[in-house]
Design an enzyme around this catalytic site. Sequence first.
Site, PDB file in Angstrom:
ATOM      1  CG  HIS A 282     -59.968  21.774  43.965  1.00  0.00           C
ATOM      2  ND1 HIS A 282     -58.765  21.690  43.313  1.00  0.00           N
ATOM      3  CD2 HIS A 282     -59.704  21.815  45.288  1.00  0.00           C
ATOM      4  CE1 HIS A 282     -57.797  21.661  44.217  1.00  0.00           C
ATOM      5  NE2 HIS A 282     -58.333  21.747  45.418  1.00  0.00           N
TER       6      HIS A 282
ATOM      7  CG  ASP B 130     -62.311  23.757  52.606  1.00  0.00           C
ATOM      8  OD1 ASP B 130     -61.742  24.070  51.541  1.00  0.00           O
ATOM      9  OD2 ASP B 130     -61.724  23.705  53.707  1.00  0.00           O
TER      10      ASP B 130
HETATM   11  C1  SDX Z   1     -59.182  24.617  49.115  1.00  0.00           C
HETATM   12  O1  SDX Z   1     -55.831  24.551  45.562  1.00  0.00           O
HETATM   13  C2  SDX Z   1     -55.968  23.718  46.492  1.00  0.00           C
HETATM   14  O2  SDX Z   1     -55.425  22.612  46.469  1.00  0.00           O
HETATM   15  C3  SDX Z   1     -56.782  24.203  47.681  1.00  0.00           C
HETATM   16  C4  SDX Z   1     -57.174  23.142  48.700  1.00  0.00           C
HETATM   17  C5  SDX Z   1     -55.986  22.669  49.516  1.00  0.00           C
HETATM   18  O3  SDX Z   1     -56.028  21.555  50.046  1.00  0.00           O
HETATM   19  O4  SDX Z   1     -55.051  23.500  49.717  1.00  0.00           O
HETATM   20  O5  SDX Z   1     -57.757  22.032  48.040  1.00  0.00           O
HETATM   21  C6  SDX Z   1     -58.178  23.698  49.714  1.00  0.00           C
HETATM   22  O6  SDX Z   1     -58.967  25.797  49.081  1.00  0.00           O
HETATM   23  C7  SDX Z   1     -60.411  24.030  48.488  1.00  0.00           C
HETATM   24  C8  SDX Z   1     -61.320  25.109  47.790  1.00  0.00           C
HETATM   25  C9  SDX Z   1     -62.151  25.786  48.883  1.00  0.00           C
HETATM   26  N1  SDX Z   1     -62.901  26.942  48.320  1.00  0.00           N
HETATM   27  C10 SDX Z   1     -64.221  26.912  48.176  1.00  0.00           C
HETATM   28  O7  SDX Z   1     -64.944  25.952  48.455  1.00  0.00           O
HETATM   29  C11 SDX Z   1     -64.802  28.224  47.669  1.00  0.00           C
HETATM   30  C12 SDX Z   1     -65.838  27.961  46.570  1.00  0.00           C
HETATM   31  N2  SDX Z   1     -65.169  27.512  45.355  1.00  0.00           N
HETATM   32  C13 SDX Z   1     -64.954  28.430  44.274  1.00  0.00           C
HETATM   33  O8  SDX Z   1     -64.751  29.760  44.701  1.00  0.00           O
HETATM   34  C14 SDX Z   1     -63.980  27.909  43.233  1.00  0.00           C
HETATM   35  O9  SDX Z   1     -64.395  26.648  42.889  1.00  0.00           O
HETATM   36  C15 SDX Z   1     -62.488  27.855  43.556  1.00  0.00           C
HETATM   37  C16 SDX Z   1     -61.980  29.148  44.102  1.00  0.00           C
HETATM   38  C17 SDX Z   1     -62.206  26.769  44.531  1.00  0.00           C
HETATM   39  C18 SDX Z   1     -61.761  27.530  42.252  1.00  0.00           C
HETATM   40  O10 SDX Z   1     -61.888  28.646  41.452  1.00  0.00           O
HETATM   41  P1  SDX Z   1     -61.455  28.651  39.913  1.00  0.00           P
HETATM   42  O11 SDX Z   1     -60.584  27.491  39.593  1.00  0.00           O
HETATM   43  O12 SDX Z   1     -60.936  30.019  39.625  1.00  0.00           O
HETATM   44  O13 SDX Z   1     -62.821  28.389  39.152  1.00  0.00           O
HETATM   45  P2  SDX Z   1     -63.941  29.483  38.818  1.00  0.00           P
HETATM   46  O14 SDX Z   1     -64.305  30.239  40.059  1.00  0.00           O
HETATM   47  O15 SDX Z   1     -63.500  30.289  37.637  1.00  0.00           O
HETATM   48  O16 SDX Z   1     -65.172  28.561  38.415  1.00  0.00           O
HETATM   49  C19 SDX Z   1     -65.169  27.882  37.158  1.00  0.00           C
HETATM   50  C20 SDX Z   1     -66.647  27.681  36.807  1.00  0.00           C
HETATM   51  C21 SDX Z   1     -67.397  28.976  36.943  1.00  0.00           C
HETATM   52  O17 SDX Z   1     -68.261  29.082  35.843  1.00  0.00           O
HETATM   53  P3  SDX Z   1     -68.548  30.603  35.228  1.00  0.00           P
HETATM   54  O18 SDX Z   1     -69.482  31.242  36.231  1.00  0.00           O
HETATM   55  O19 SDX Z   1     -67.202  31.339  35.207  1.00  0.00           O
HETATM   56  O20 SDX Z   1     -69.129  30.362  33.876  1.00  0.00           O
HETATM   57  O21 SDX Z   1     -67.233  26.746  37.759  1.00  0.00           O
HETATM   58  C22 SDX Z   1     -68.275  27.416  38.483  1.00  0.00           C
HETATM   59  C23 SDX Z   1     -68.201  28.898  38.198  1.00  0.00           C
HETATM   60  O22 SDX Z   1     -69.527  29.383  38.049  1.00  0.00           O
HETATM   61  N3  SDX Z   1     -68.020  27.221  39.914  1.00  0.00           N
HETATM   62  C24 SDX Z   1     -68.961  27.271  40.857  1.00  0.00           C
HETATM   63  C25 SDX Z   1     -68.283  27.049  42.066  1.00  0.00           C
HETATM   64  N4  SDX Z   1     -66.983  26.876  41.832  1.00  0.00           N
HETATM   65  C26 SDX Z   1     -66.850  27.002  40.491  1.00  0.00           C
HETATM   66  N5  SDX Z   1     -70.302  27.492  40.789  1.00  0.00           N
HETATM   67  C27 SDX Z   1     -70.965  27.482  41.982  1.00  0.00           C
HETATM   68  N6  SDX Z   1     -70.364  27.267  43.187  1.00  0.00           N
HETATM   69  C28 SDX Z   1     -69.050  27.053  43.265  1.00  0.00           C
HETATM   70  N7  SDX Z   1     -68.462  26.844  44.456  1.00  0.00           N
END
Ligand code: SDX
Length: 379
Positions: free
Chosen positions: A260, A316
């Site tokens: 998140h 989610d």
């Molecule tokens: C919602 O914003 C809100 O409030 C949204 C929400 C709402 O109520 O409206 O809460 C609802 O959208 C929840 C999120 C649902 N999405 C997912 O579950 C999709 C999977 N999650 C990721 O894509 C990610 O965590 C995000 C998109 C949610 C957040 O992305 P960020 O803040 O840009 O973080 P990032 O992708 O840059 O990750 C930071 C680090 C990374 O390390 P590096 O690889 O860059 O070294 O954390 C790791 C990532 O590897 N990481 C994950 C991960 N999420 C982050 N590693 C594995 N699996 C994951 N899901």
Amino acid sequence: MQETIHRGLVGVVADTTEISFIDGDQGELSYRGYDISELTEASYEEVVYLLWNGELPNAAELSAFRDELAPLGALPFEIVDRLRCARPDTEPMHLMRTAVSNLACHDPNPDEVDAENVRRIGHRLLVQFPTIVSTIERLRHGLEPVDPDPELSIAGNFLYTLTGERPTEAATHVMDVALVLHAEHGSNASTFTARTAASSLTDVYSAVTAGVGSLKGPLHGGANEAVMRALEEIGSVENAEPYVMETLAKPHGRVMGFGHRVYRVLDPRAAILARVAQKLARESGESKYWEMSLEIARVMEREMAKRQRAVAPNVDFFSASVYRMLGFPIDMYTPIFAVARISGWMAHLYEQYADNRLVRPLLAYEGPKGKKFKPVSSR
Ligand code: SDX
């Protein structure tokens, strides 16, 4: 001067709000000062009233609010006909976005953005959203839409117009909890999209349609569907660890339902939905998805600790199991998210229109400069 670039607007505070507060480090969420864990005792209507008016309604206020909403849930027949003509395999979020946009063509005053007109449209959209989703679901299965029953709550009517049968109190309560938990979450991608659209003083329907489009994305509201498809692909508890490890081994691999932008610890909504999922699994005897979810969470906790990443289950992750056990088709999960989040979008549109400033950030130009034009004959 070298500007500081904030890609994805990470950490950028774009405006003030009085609607909700998220403490990402403590894993806390509150709506208008009430902790989310306390609001799951309330009906969705009570929480919408809170989000829109700043305080929970008393009995008379709640009754008047419900009376105001009751006659507004039906859809114009032209929109039902357009949904009837859609190919049955059309992605429901495309149909939802189209129907919401179309509603503007059937509104007597779609464009004015004064507070009274915006609230009038907000009341209509709040109860038309569930009708849109249930109409899509019934028509694609060759069933006639069911008109909302003014005696039922929004949660109850949603289940009733989906199935044609009056829901149990228990099912209505679970639906209320899901709608309350998904109602509002600050400046998430879809809410920020809606506020940005509204900041040009365009109409509510245009702003909400933009929000629906953003919510559809798998990094945002589309994640619940992606979680369920992953659970179906994994198929058993034994396959959970290999699936997670293979996913994490991929460049930029993401296990859906985790991580998140704001929460550095467990999303408080995920904790509540996990308890709901566990209860439903116990009551239904169908514990497969619950147990698989627990195993995925166990492996992710271990692997993220190794990687020193603050990645935990988000809203989610467990909502997918809850919706599966409530019997919803997978491609209805994100439309259900929209049925809840229309309340948060409208709360933010009230705030945006009331004290508007056009949203227009900058981009740091990195392209060429000073090039001389030549006519095409000499290029
Ligand atoms: C919602 O914003 C809100 O409030 C949204 C929400 C709402 O109520 O409206 O809460 C609802 O959208 C929840 C999120 C649902 N999405 C997912 O579950 C999709 C999977 N999650 C990721 O894509 C990610 O965590 C995000 C998109 C949610 C957040 O992305 P960020 O803040 O840009 O973080 P990032 O992708 O840059 O990750 C930071 C680090 C990374 O390390 P590096 O690889 O860059 O070294 O954390 C790791 C990532 O590897 N990481 C994950 C991960 N999420 C982050 N590693 C594995 N699996 C994951 N899901």
